[in-house]
Design a protein around this motif. Structure first.
Motif, mmCIF file in Angstrom:
data_model
loop_
_atom_site.group_PDB
_atom_site.id
_atom_site.type_symbol
_atom_site.label_atom_id
_atom_site.label_comp_id
_atom_site.label_asym_id
_atom_site.label_seq_id
_atom_site.Cartn_x
_atom_site.Cartn_y
_atom_site.Cartn_z
ATOM 1 N N PHE A 40 34.182 -25.533 32.807
ATOM 2 C CA PHE A 40 33.581 -24.248 32.446
ATOM 3 C C PHE A 40 32.844 -23.665 33.627
ATOM 4 C CE2 PHE A 40 33.930 -26.768 28.598
ATOM 5 C CZ PHE A 40 34.586 -25.884 27.763
ATOM 6 N N PHE A 41 32.694 -22.370 33.630
ATOM 7 C CA PHE A 41 31.801 -21.750 34.613
ATOM 8 C C PHE A 41 31.117 -20.573 33.939
ATOM 9 C CE2 PHE A 41 34.101 -17.854 35.886
ATOM 10 C CZ PHE A 41 35.379 -18.118 35.403
ATOM 11 N N LEU A 42 30.094 -20.053 34.606
ATOM 12 C CA LEU A 42 29.344 -18.955 34.018
ATOM 13 C C LEU A 42 29.615 -17.658 34.745
ATOM 14 C CD1 LEU A 42 25.884 -20.666 33.335
ATOM 15 C CD2 LEU A 42 27.868 -20.420 31.823
ATOM 16 N N ALA A 43 29.776 -16.609 33.960
ATOM 17 C CA ALA A 43 29.816 -15.255 34.509
ATOM 18 C C ALA A 43 28.460 -14.634 34.196
ATOM 19 C CB ALA A 43 30.938 -14.461 33.858
ATOM 20 N N TYR A 44 27.971 -13.800 35.113
ATOM 21 C CA TYR A 44 26.660 -13.186 34.929
ATOM 22 C C TYR A 44 26.804 -11.681 34.850
ATOM 23 C CZ TYR A 44 24.885 -17.762 36.247
ATOM 24 O OH TYR A 44 24.626 -19.107 36.290
ATOM 25 N N GLN A 45 26.132 -11.101 33.851
ATOM 26 C CA GLN A 45 26.144 -9.644 33.719
ATOM 27 C C GLN A 45 24.716 -9.116 33.843
ATOM 28 O OE1 GLN A 45 27.322 -7.909 29.902
ATOM 29 N NE2 GLN A 45 28.238 -6.167 30.976
ATOM 30 N N PRO A 46 24.513 -8.052 34.653
ATOM 31 C CA PRO A 46 23.150 -7.544 34.827
ATOM 32 C C PRO A 46 22.648 -6.782 33.609
ATOM 33 C CG PRO A 46 24.695 -6.145 36.012
ATOM 34 C CD PRO A 46 25.493 -7.310 35.465
ATOM 35 N N LYS A 47 21.329 -6.901 33.382
ATOM 36 C CA LYS A 47 20.630 -5.999 32.471
ATOM 37 C C LYS A 47 19.869 -5.064 33.393
ATOM 38 C CE LYS A 47 20.145 -9.530 28.944
ATOM 39 N NZ LYS A 47 19.261 -10.325 28.072
ATOM 40 N N VAL A 48 19.942 -3.784 33.097
ATOM 41 C CA VAL A 48 19.485 -2.783 34.051
ATOM 42 C C VAL A 48 18.477 -1.851 33.396
ATOM 43 C CG1 VAL A 48 20.333 -0.679 35.173
ATOM 44 C CG2 VAL A 48 21.557 -2.830 35.488
ATOM 45 N N ARG A 49 17.497 -1.420 34.185
ATOM 46 C CA ARG A 49 16.532 -0.455 33.684
ATOM 47 C C ARG A 49 16.776 0.896 34.338
ATOM 48 N NH1 ARG A 49 12.053 -0.665 30.662
ATOM 49 N NH2 ARG A 49 10.917 1.285 30.959
ATOM 50 N N LEU A 50 16.964 1.911 33.510
ATOM 51 C CA LEU A 50 17.169 3.264 34.033
ATOM 52 C C LEU A 50 15.836 4.006 34.006
ATOM 53 C CD1 LEU A 50 20.612 4.379 32.592
ATOM 54 C CD2 LEU A 50 20.069 3.222 34.734
ATOM 55 N N PRO A 51 15.615 5.026 34.829
ATOM 56 C CA PRO A 51 16.617 5.677 35.673
ATOM 57 C C PRO A 51 16.864 5.018 37.028
ATOM 58 C CG PRO A 51 14.538 6.853 35.795
ATOM 59 C CD PRO A 51 14.328 5.730 34.827
ATOM 60 N N GLU A 52 16.046 4.060 37.471
ATOM 61 C CA GLU A 52 16.202 3.550 38.843
ATOM 62 C C GLU A 52 17.416 2.636 39.000
ATOM 63 O OE1 GLU A 52 13.193 1.263 37.380
ATOM 64 O OE2 GLU A 52 13.510 3.160 36.361
ATOM 65 N N GLY A 53 17.821 2.002 37.896
ATOM 66 C CA GLY A 53 18.942 1.064 38.004
ATOM 67 C C GLY A 53 18.520 -0.311 38.454
ATOM 68 N N ARG A 54 17.224 -0.588 38.366
ATOM 69 C CA ARG A 54 16.703 -1.900 38.760
ATOM 70 C C ARG A 54 17.252 -2.989 37.830
ATOM 71 N NH1 ARG A 54 11.762 -4.092 37.266
ATOM 72 N NH2 ARG A 54 11.249 -2.105 36.269
ATOM 73 N N ILE A 55 17.596 -4.133 38.426
ATOM 74 C CA ILE A 55 18.086 -5.262 37.620
ATOM 75 C C ILE A 55 16.886 -6.008 37.039
ATOM 76 C CG2 ILE A 55 19.364 -7.453 37.653
ATOM 77 C CD1 ILE A 55 21.041 -6.249 39.926
ATOM 78 N N THR A 56 16.834 -6.066 35.716
ATOM 79 C CA THR A 56 15.680 -6.681 35.052
ATOM 80 C C THR A 56 16.033 -8.002 34.388
ATOM 81 O OG1 THR A 56 16.220 -5.364 33.115
ATOM 82 C CG2 THR A 56 14.520 -4.484 34.577
#
Ligand code: C2E
Ligand code: MG
Ligand code: MG
Ligand code: MG
Length: 292
Positions: A40-56
């Motif tokens: 198995f391996f892990l895929a990572y998906q970002p959670k993002v805060r708008l409007p800046e697009g910062r990864i939270t």
């Protein structure tokens, strides 16, 4: 004739059923092997805060690379079998350990640190084992608890209503964060939102899909956001695919989102590059707040 037809139908369905049973047994056998083999391996998906697009934040999503064919199997195809057979417990334990190990390694490498979320199935409800595993994982990997978030689906939590409340309280006492996944699809009583101490609600993709044009979906999203805010929970929209959806979410007061628009789930090396930047491409963030 009726008798013959009946018998024909009987063996037809029996055939389908035993084919399914065979398929399930093969998958179970392969899964057992894959667990021992760590395929198995892990895929990572970002959670993002708008409007800046910062990864939270980031969500770790499990993938199975079959050793025989090299094919990558999505979780929808094996999580149900893993849940039926109980293999899910060991699989979720592996995922949590790997996600914490990787998060800590990124932190040690000087990348901006953001929490990692893992999905934990409650199909085999064993709170003592889960708590013990969380403690052990944090100790083994040296990760501080506030960087780990556990997502439980609303429907699985609701199945174990009373005992889940106790489990969540124990996780909170350890300093781990807890999120409700697929919120709005679990047919649960809203009373539990007051009694339980969650950190975040994730609005199910099915509601986000109807934005911006479907007035009913818009109303539901606004209601969830309002409720989450009043109860002091973070609220994250799942499955954001279009700029118009992101815009509508921002208008409704939901600033955190996760979806293909801001980033698909990617392998660790690719995600590290994204983390290094700290935000999704400015163009994506800007586009989603500009276009309607
Ligand atoms: P989930 O926890 O709700 O995760 C979100 C799913 O939606 C992921 O699918 C993700 O790839 C997908 N997604 C994200 N953004 C978008 C979008 O914009 N559009 C669309 N159409 N889909 C999007 P994935 O990776 O196939 O996982 C499916 C489900 O499998 C997860 O739903 C979760 O319930 C389960 N799962 C994944 N990894 C694990 C795990 O390690 N343990 C357990 N117990 N379950 C897992
Ligand atoms: Mg999830
Ligand atoms: Mg979800
Ligand atoms: Mg889902």
């Amino acid at each position: 004739h009726a008798k013959e037809a009946g018998r024909g139908r009987y063996s037809y369905f029996t055939g389908i059923m035993s084919e399914r049973a065979d398929q399930r047994m093969r998958t179970e056998h392969d899964l057992r092997f894959a667990l021992a083999n760590e395929d198995f391996f892990l895929a990572y998906q970002p959670k993002v805060r708008l409007p800046e697009g910062r990864i939270t934040g980031m969500e770790a999503l499990v993938r199975w690379r079959r050793s025989d064919t090299g094919e990558v199997v999505p979780p929808g195809e094996f999580i149900p079998v893993a849940e039926e057979t109980g293999l899910i417990v060991a699989l979720d334990e592996w995922v949590m350990h790997e996600a914490c190990r990787q998060n800590r390694a990124w932190q040690d490498a000087g990348l901006p640190q953001v929490p990692v979320s893992v999905n934990v199935s409650l199909a085999r409800f064993d709170p003592e084992r889960l708590i013990a595993h969380v403690r052990k994982t944090l100790a083994d990997t040296g990760m501080a608890p506030q960087w780990l978030e556990i997502e439980f689906t609303e429907s699985q939590m609701f199945t174990h209503l009373e005992r889940a409340q106790e489990l969540i309280a124990q996780l909170k006492a350890l300093g781990v964060q807890v999120a409700v996944d697929d919120f709005g699809t679990g047919y649960s009583s809203l009373a539990y939102l007051v009694r339980y101490k969650f950190d975040a609600l994730k609005i199910d993709r099915s509601f986000v899909q109807g934005l911006p044009d479907d007035p009913k979906h818009s109303a539901i999203v606004q209601a969830i956001v309002g409720m989450a805010r009043a109860l002091d929970y973070r609220v994250i929209a799942e499955g954001v695919e279009t700029c118009a959806q992101a815009d509508a979410l921002q208008r409704h007061g939901c600033h955190e989102m996760q979806g293909f628009l801001h980033g698909r789930p990617v392998a660790a090396a690719e995600f590290a590059a994204l983390l290094q930047r700290g935000s999704v491409a400015a163009t994506t963030a800007a586009r989603s707040s500009r276009e309607a």
